[in-house]
Design an enzyme around this catalytic site. Structure first.
Site, PDB file in Angstrom:
ATOM      1  N   GLN A  80       0.828  -1.206   0.000  1.00  0.00           N
ATOM      2  CA  GLN A  80       0.000   0.000   0.000  1.00  0.00           C
ATOM      3  C   GLN A  80       0.862   1.256   0.000  1.00  0.00           C
ATOM      4  OE1 GLN A  80      -2.848   0.166   3.207  1.00  0.00           O
ATOM      5  NE2 GLN A  80      -3.079   2.369   3.021  1.00  0.00           N
ATOM      6  N   ASP A 171      -1.865  -8.034   5.090  1.00  0.00           N
ATOM      7  CA  ASP A 171      -1.800  -6.663   5.597  1.00  0.00           C
ATOM      8  C   ASP A 171      -1.007  -5.855   4.575  1.00  0.00           C
ATOM      9  OD1 ASP A 171      -1.157  -4.254   6.858  1.00  0.00           O
ATOM     10  OD2 ASP A 171      -0.991  -5.174   8.835  1.00  0.00           O
TER      11      ASP A 171
END
Length: 216
Positions: A80, A171
């Protein structure tokens, strides 16, 4: 993270229209009130967990990930690089790893995924940030919730998804998807609950929420 999005709310009424707008059909999210809930439909495809105090979570999870078994390249993963986009990344990680089991359609998500698989894990976030249609879909969903999206964000989303009989924890802020252990479409929610139970106990904070991705 130079690109900043508005955070999503962990709420099926926000996520489900987003799934439809992206061209994915046949699946929906439902609230998980407790992980042992037998009323959650089957097959169970994924769990998206939203937890508080992500900085404390980092401290708790660091030694676990230092010894963790990383998933192989068959598990789709992207790092991310968009601030406040963890909810969308958790959803995208779930959907991308279910490509052979659900109908991704031929809309914005499927087209993005086809291109994302051609580039490395570091470039996939940029590909999303530069996708005007998916950016707009996220923005519409982020402003459709009941909570005020402004202010400092302390919550973080991750997902648990099953692939080839194995449960993975993904994650988007970390370096790889973590292999958890065996799972099935009948037990995934329960297995995800067992995987995150240590985190819930150590944080001692009731501000957790979870939604499950199931068939419509």
């Amino acid at each position: 993270m130079a690109v900043v999005w508005t955070p999503l709310e962990s709420n099926p009424t926000v996520i489900n229209p987003m799934i439809e707008k992206m061209g994915v059909s046949g699946v929906k999210t439902v609230d998980v009130l407790f992980f042992e809930d037998d009323s959650i439909g089957q097959p169970q495809h994924a769990v998206i967990l939203c937890f508080p105090e992500y900085k404390k979570v980092d401290e708790i999870m660091k030694p676990i990930y230092e010894q963790a078994k990383a998933a192989d390249d068959s598990v789709f993963f992207m790092k991310q690089k968009i601030s406040n986009a963890c909810g969308t990344f958790a959803l995208f990680h779930s959907l991308a790893n279910l490509e052979d089991r659900i109908n991704l359609g031929d809309g914005a998500f499927a087209k993005w995924l086809a291109e994302a698989k051609k580039v490395g894990v570091d470039e996939r976030s940029d590909l999303l940030a530069n996708n005007a249609e998916l950016t707009a879909i996220h923005a519409a969903a982020a402003t459709a919730g009941q909570t005020d999206p402004s202010g400092e964000v302390e919550h973080h989303f991750i997902c648990y998804v099953g692939k080839n009989g194995i449960l993975y924890e993904i994650d988007s802020r970390l370096q790889f998807a973590r292999e958890i252990g065996p799972t099935s479409e009948a037990t995934l929610v329960k297995d995800a609950g067992a995987a995150c139970q240590h985190l819930i106990q150590k944080l001692d904070n009731v501000s957790f929420s979870a939604i499950a991705l199931v068939n419509q």
